[in-house]
Scaffold this motif. Sequence first.
Motif, PDB file in Angstrom:
ATOM      1  N   ASN A  44       0.837  -1.186   0.000  1.00  0.00           N
ATOM      2  CA  ASN A  44       0.000   0.000   0.000  1.00  0.00           C
ATOM      3  C   ASN A  44       0.880   1.246   0.000  1.00  0.00           C
ATOM      4  O   ASN A  44       1.872   1.321   0.732  1.00  0.00           O
ATOM      5  CB  ASN A  44      -0.888  -0.039   1.251  1.00  0.00           C
ATOM      6  CG  ASN A  44      -1.662   1.225   1.474  1.00  0.00           C
ATOM      7  OD1 ASN A  44      -1.212   2.092   2.224  1.00  0.00           O
ATOM      8  ND2 ASN A  44      -2.812   1.344   0.852  1.00  0.00           N
ATOM      9  N   PHE A  51       0.449   4.402   1.026  1.00  0.00           N
ATOM     10  CA  PHE A  51       0.509   5.144   2.291  1.00  0.00           C
ATOM     11  C   PHE A  51       1.419   4.437   3.280  1.00  0.00           C
ATOM     12  O   PHE A  51       2.275   5.061   3.930  1.00  0.00           O
ATOM     13  CB  PHE A  51      -0.897   5.307   2.864  1.00  0.00           C
ATOM     14  CG  PHE A  51      -0.948   6.032   4.181  1.00  0.00           C
ATOM     15  CD1 PHE A  51      -0.493   7.338   4.305  1.00  0.00           C
ATOM     16  CD2 PHE A  51      -1.493   5.417   5.305  1.00  0.00           C
ATOM     17  CE1 PHE A  51      -0.561   8.015   5.513  1.00  0.00           C
ATOM     18  CE2 PHE A  51      -1.563   6.080   6.520  1.00  0.00           C
ATOM     19  CZ  PHE A  51      -1.096   7.383   6.624  1.00  0.00           C
ATOM     20  N   ILE A 106      -4.585  -1.731   7.427  1.00  0.00           N
ATOM     21  CA  ILE A 106      -4.712  -1.373   6.015  1.00  0.00           C
ATOM     22  C   ILE A 106      -5.930  -2.091   5.436  1.00  0.00           C
ATOM     23  O   ILE A 106      -5.920  -3.312   5.264  1.00  0.00           O
ATOM     24  CB  ILE A 106      -3.431  -1.746   5.233  1.00  0.00           C
ATOM     25  CG1 ILE A 106      -2.193  -1.135   5.907  1.00  0.00           C
ATOM     26  CG2 ILE A 106      -3.551  -1.286   3.770  1.00  0.00           C
ATOM     27  CD1 ILE A 106      -2.180   0.395   5.976  1.00  0.00           C
ATOM     28  N   TYR A 107      -6.983  -1.325   5.181  1.00  0.00           N
ATOM     29  CA  TYR A 107      -8.259  -1.872   4.712  1.00  0.00           C
ATOM     30  C   TYR A 107      -8.734  -2.985   5.632  1.00  0.00           C
ATOM     31  O   TYR A 107      -9.085  -4.079   5.210  1.00  0.00           O
ATOM     32  CB  TYR A 107      -8.165  -2.297   3.240  1.00  0.00           C
ATOM     33  CG  TYR A 107      -7.911  -1.095   2.375  1.00  0.00           C
ATOM     34  CD1 TYR A 107      -8.951  -0.220   2.075  1.00  0.00           C
ATOM     35  CD2 TYR A 107      -6.632  -0.770   1.931  1.00  0.00           C
ATOM     36  CE1 TYR A 107      -8.718   0.939   1.336  1.00  0.00           C
ATOM     37  CE2 TYR A 107      -6.397   0.378   1.194  1.00  0.00           C
ATOM     38  CZ  TYR A 107      -7.444   1.223   0.907  1.00  0.00           C
ATOM     39  OH  TYR A 107      -7.213   2.365   0.195  1.00  0.00           O
ATOM     40  N   GLU A 126      -5.398   2.962   6.950  1.00  0.00           N
ATOM     41  CA  GLU A 126      -6.003   3.376   5.690  1.00  0.00           C
ATOM     42  C   GLU A 126      -7.172   2.438   5.424  1.00  0.00           C
ATOM     43  O   GLU A 126      -7.017   1.206   5.473  1.00  0.00           O
ATOM     44  CB  GLU A 126      -5.049   3.332   4.506  1.00  0.00           C
ATOM     45  CG  GLU A 126      -5.756   3.736   3.193  1.00  0.00           C
ATOM     46  CD  GLU A 126      -4.819   3.929   2.009  1.00  0.00           C
ATOM     47  OE1 GLU A 126      -3.793   4.609   2.187  1.00  0.00           O
ATOM     48  OE2 GLU A 126      -5.118   3.404   0.920  1.00  0.00           O
ATOM     49  N   GLU A 146      -3.963  13.218   9.334  1.00  0.00           N
ATOM     50  CA  GLU A 146      -5.242  12.664   8.902  1.00  0.00           C
ATOM     51  C   GLU A 146      -5.601  13.160   7.508  1.00  0.00           C
ATOM     52  O   GLU A 146      -5.254  14.276   7.113  1.00  0.00           O
ATOM     53  CB  GLU A 146      -6.354  12.989   9.893  1.00  0.00           C
ATOM     54  CG  GLU A 146      -6.582  14.460  10.165  1.00  0.00           C
ATOM     55  CD  GLU A 146      -7.609  14.653  11.278  1.00  0.00           C
ATOM     56  OE1 GLU A 146      -8.764  15.015  10.958  1.00  0.00           O
ATOM     57  OE2 GLU A 146      -7.248  14.450  12.455  1.00  0.00           O
ATOM     58  N   ASP A 192      -9.004  12.613   4.629  1.00  0.00           N
ATOM     59  CA  ASP A 192     -10.342  12.082   4.373  1.00  0.00           C
ATOM     60  C   ASP A 192     -10.764  12.603   3.006  1.00  0.00           C
ATOM     61  O   ASP A 192     -11.162  13.754   2.869  1.00  0.00           O
ATOM     62  CB  ASP A 192     -11.295  12.573   5.478  1.00  0.00           C
ATOM     63  CG  ASP A 192     -12.703  12.004   5.342  1.00  0.00           C
ATOM     64  OD1 ASP A 192     -12.985  11.303   4.352  1.00  0.00           O
ATOM     65  OD2 ASP A 192     -13.531  12.271   6.231  1.00  0.00           O
ATOM     66  N   VAL A 232     -11.145   7.320   0.754  1.00  0.00           N
ATOM     67  CA  VAL A 232     -10.355   6.686   1.809  1.00  0.00           C
ATOM     68  C   VAL A 232     -10.126   7.630   2.977  1.00  0.00           C
ATOM     69  O   VAL A 232     -10.138   8.853   2.844  1.00  0.00           O
ATOM     70  CB  VAL A 232      -8.993   6.164   1.291  1.00  0.00           C
ATOM     71  CG1 VAL A 232      -9.156   5.224   0.112  1.00  0.00           C
ATOM     72  CG2 VAL A 232      -8.062   7.309   0.945  1.00  0.00           C
ATOM     73  N   ARG A 245      -7.191   8.152   5.943  1.00  0.00           N
ATOM     74  CA  ARG A 245      -5.830   7.799   6.370  1.00  0.00           C
ATOM     75  C   ARG A 245      -5.523   8.492   7.686  1.00  0.00           C
ATOM     76  O   ARG A 245      -5.833   9.671   7.843  1.00  0.00           O
ATOM     77  CB  ARG A 245      -4.800   8.256   5.321  1.00  0.00           C
ATOM     78  CG  ARG A 245      -4.821   7.463   4.023  1.00  0.00           C
ATOM     79  CD  ARG A 245      -3.935   8.096   2.984  1.00  0.00           C
ATOM     80  NE  ARG A 245      -3.694   7.205   1.837  1.00  0.00           N
ATOM     81  CZ  ARG A 245      -3.075   7.566   0.724  1.00  0.00           C
ATOM     82  NH1 ARG A 245      -2.645   8.816   0.571  1.00  0.00           N
ATOM     83  NH2 ARG A 245      -2.895   6.689  -0.258  1.00  0.00           N
TER      84      ARG A 245
END
Length: 199
Positions: free
Chosen positions: A22, A24, A105-106, A134, A172, A174, A191, A193
């Motif tokens: 990923n 991020f 992550i997800y 994330e 953060e 969004d 997403v 984060r």
Amino acid sequence: MNSQFWDEKFSLNPNLYGEGPNEFLKEQLSIFAKGKILFPGEGEGRNALYAASLGWDVTALDQSYIAQKHTLLKAEDSGLKLHYLVCDVSHFIPEPESFDLIALIYFHLPLSIRDNVHQTFEKSIRKGGTILIEGFGKKQLKYSSGGPKNEEMLYDIHEIKSSFPNIQWEYEFDGIIHLNEGKGHSGDGHVVRLRGKIK
């Protein structure tokens, strides 16, 4: 979504979420000293294997034996070592203050267990340790790039932050990004984060 669902999904669609980490996570790991890291809901290991390649002491967990099998085969082929547990995450109780970093992550959970699981993870972060998140936000239902179809499992940034009462949030996000993570996460998506440290 139970273990049978994910076993079937990963059997029929190997590398569903790609093989690279990923973005991020990749960006964030570059700023931290290596230590012990936990990847819940890790699937076929793309993030865990990347962290292991950097020298992190990696623990991954998922409810799918097929995902574990795929991950460990890749680790063997690459000469990497990691710990991969197959279990129901609500039954996973790590030692207090045992990880330097946890990466969600997800990692989407039903509302009925979300806060308890999150707070269990929070207790397992060492003082000064970090959590990275994330996941898909509530507006993801408008997009076809993946994620749960149950709105309660999607992220509201304020709800997720409140689910970790002892984290001081440092970053953060969004909003909408373009995903290119295999067939499972492809295209524009909403997403959330977050990065924070234990207080």
